[in-house]
Design a protein around this motif. Structure first.
Motif, PDB file in Angstrom:
ATOM      1  N   GLY A  24       0.800  -1.228   0.000  1.00 16.41           N
ATOM      2  CA  GLY A  24       0.000   0.000   0.000  1.00 16.41           C
ATOM      3  C   GLY A  24       0.826   1.269   0.000  1.00 16.41           C
ATOM      4  N   GLY A  25       2.154   1.148   0.160  1.00 13.38           N
ATOM      5  CA  GLY A  25       3.031   2.305   0.029  1.00 13.38           C
ATOM      6  C   GLY A  25       3.380   3.038   1.299  1.00 13.38           C
ATOM      7  N   GLU A  26       3.100   2.438   2.476  1.00 17.63           N
ATOM      8  CA  GLU A  26       3.372   3.136   3.733  1.00 17.63           C
ATOM      9  C   GLU A  26       4.594   2.590   4.480  1.00 17.63           C
ATOM     10  N   TRP A  27       5.434   1.875   3.772  1.00 14.26           N
ATOM     11  CA  TRP A  27       6.649   1.337   4.383  1.00 14.26           C
ATOM     12  C   TRP A  27       7.900   1.802   3.641  1.00 14.26           C
ATOM     13  N   GLY A  28       7.836   3.055   3.152  1.00 16.62           N
ATOM     14  CA  GLY A  28       9.032   3.666   2.597  1.00 16.62           C
ATOM     15  C   GLY A  28       9.219   3.513   1.108  1.00 16.62           C
ATOM     16  N   ALA A  54      -5.593  -5.912   3.357  1.00 19.43           N
ATOM     17  CA  ALA A  54      -6.655  -5.125   3.977  1.00 19.43           C
ATOM     18  C   ALA A  54      -7.167  -4.078   3.008  1.00 19.43           C
ATOM     19  N   GLU A  55      -8.376  -3.620   3.297  1.00 18.64           N
ATOM     20  CA  GLU A  55      -9.036  -2.603   2.485  1.00 18.64           C
ATOM     21  C   GLU A  55      -8.273  -1.284   2.457  1.00 18.64           C
ATOM     22  N   HIS A  60      -7.537   0.114  -1.395  1.00 14.50           N
ATOM     23  CA  HIS A  60      -7.638  -1.210  -2.015  1.00 14.50           C
ATOM     24  C   HIS A  60      -6.464  -1.482  -2.966  1.00 14.50           C
ATOM     25  N   LEU A  61      -5.374  -0.730  -2.803  1.00 13.49           N
ATOM     26  CA  LEU A  61      -4.229  -0.877  -3.702  1.00 13.49           C
ATOM     27  C   LEU A  61      -3.534  -2.218  -3.524  1.00 13.49           C
ATOM     28  N   SER A  62      -3.254  -2.586  -2.276  1.00 14.06           N
ATOM     29  CA  SER A  62      -2.612  -3.872  -2.029  1.00 14.06           C
ATOM     30  C   SER A  62      -3.463  -5.004  -2.588  1.00 14.06           C
ATOM     31  N   GLU A  63      -4.762  -4.935  -2.337  1.00  9.91           N
ATOM     32  CA  GLU A  63      -5.659  -5.975  -2.862  1.00  9.91           C
ATOM     33  C   GLU A  63      -5.586  -6.049  -4.389  1.00  9.91           C
ATOM     34  N   SER A  64      -5.547  -4.899  -5.051  1.00  6.34           N
ATOM     35  CA  SER A  64      -5.515  -4.885  -6.519  1.00  6.34           C
ATOM     36  C   SER A  64      -4.240  -5.527  -7.061  1.00  6.34           C
ATOM     37  N   ALA A  80      -6.847 -13.614   2.969  1.00 10.72           N
ATOM     38  CA  ALA A  80      -7.476 -12.950   4.111  1.00 10.72           C
ATOM     39  C   ALA A  80      -7.416 -11.446   3.885  1.00 10.72           C
ATOM     40  N   THR A  81      -8.562 -10.778   3.973  1.00 12.74           N
ATOM     41  CA  THR A  81      -8.550  -9.321   3.934  1.00 12.74           C
ATOM     42  C   THR A  81      -9.436  -8.797   5.062  1.00 12.74           C
TER      43      THR A  81
END
Length: 303
Positions: A24-28, A54-55, A60-64, A80-81
């Protein structure tokens, strides 16, 4: 790879899964489709069959990204989401736990994951007031009956939330997700005994303490502003790094990779079914999977 039964769900999951908050882009950093394809391709090759997303890992980027990667072999995966948050921008979300909104989130997750069912749909770190909505669980139960959800779960926000854990069977949830690692053993007191009593599966998230149990960091470590770890209290972070160094010196056998040891340490607990560490690249998938060599047989959920 080794496998265990995820409690009441009956799902046979690899003891090491893939956590995907990082997508999702929140780890750097951000991820391209081919990078996610490579990570999940290597995971499948190593026998990993569990993906946790997760949503709100992005909108929903990670899911996509996951949906694109697994659409050709969906049946090989336990996906699992979660539900309960609307993503606005990095580190900015609002709670959305009203039943009609949760159904909308479910449809968005199904579309993003390019699937017509979710194996484990988890209440995502919400307050007790949201959890206690009877209509929410009635609505979700109807989605189970419709085949869009195979099993319900609860990802507790506080790793000491015994209220939600103790109500799992009542709301027909078969698994609990909780923060658990060698630096944070709080679930051992109340949450894990309740999980064992109810025969709930347990997914241990943050099993490497956000990387601190990898042995890579020294006191004073700094993280980029787009890395969620930069938002933590610096003094507390240094104390945890120092504690991790002491664990490495006192508990990790010489010649043993600390990260593999830390994952196996979690998997020794009789309540824990699987660990879901994040992985930034293929090499980390391989390193995480290597933990199975340190996992002994005889666990109560062994498949």
């Amino acid at each position: 790879m080794k496998y265990r039964v995820l409690g009441q769900t009956g799902l046979k999951v690899s003891v090491v899964g893939v956590g995907t908050w990082q997508f999702g882009g929140e780890w750097g950093r951000s991820y391209e489709r081919q990078e996610v394809n490579a990570i999940l391709g290597k995971a499948k090759e190593l026998g990993i069959n569990l993906i946790d997303t997760a949503e709100c890992y992005g909108d929903h980027l990670s899911e996509s990204l996951i949906g694109e990667a697994i659409q050709g072999n969906r049946l090989d995966w336990i996906v699992a989401t979660k539900f309960g948050h609307h993503f606005h921008r990095h580190f900015d979300r609002t709670d959305v736990f009203e039943p009609k909104d949760v159904i909308h989130q479910l449809e968005l997750s199904l579309k993003s994951l390019k699937t017509d069912y979710i194996d484990l749909y988890q209440f995502h770190s919400g307050p007790d007031a949201a959890f206690d909505q009877e209509e929410l669980w009635n609505v979700l139960s109807r989605q189970v009956q419709a085949g869009k959800i195979r099993h319900l779960g609860i990802s507790i926000g506080s790793n000491e939330n015994i209220h939600q854990t103790s109500q799992a069977t009542k709301v027909k949830a078969g698994a609990i997700q909780v923060v658990y690692n060698r630096l944070d053993r709080k679930p051992e007191k109340e949450v894990f005994p309740s999980c064992i009593e109810q025969n709930l599966g347990v997914l241990a998230r943050v099993p490497l303490a956000s990387g601190l149990l990898s042995g890579k960091y020294k006191p004073g470590a700094k993280f980029a502003s787009d890395d969620v770890r930069s938002r933590r209290d610096a003094d507390q972070l240094d104390r945890q790094i120092q504690e991790a160094e002491a664990i490495r010196n006192d508990e990790v056998p010489q010649g043993t990779d600390m990260a593999a040891w830390a994952l196996a340490w979690c998997l020794k607990h009789p309540a824990v079914t699987s660990v879901i560490p994040g992985c930034k690249d293929v090499a980390q998938v391989e390193a995480n999977a290597a933990a199975v060599e340190l996992v002994e047989a005889g666990h109560r959920q062994d498949a």
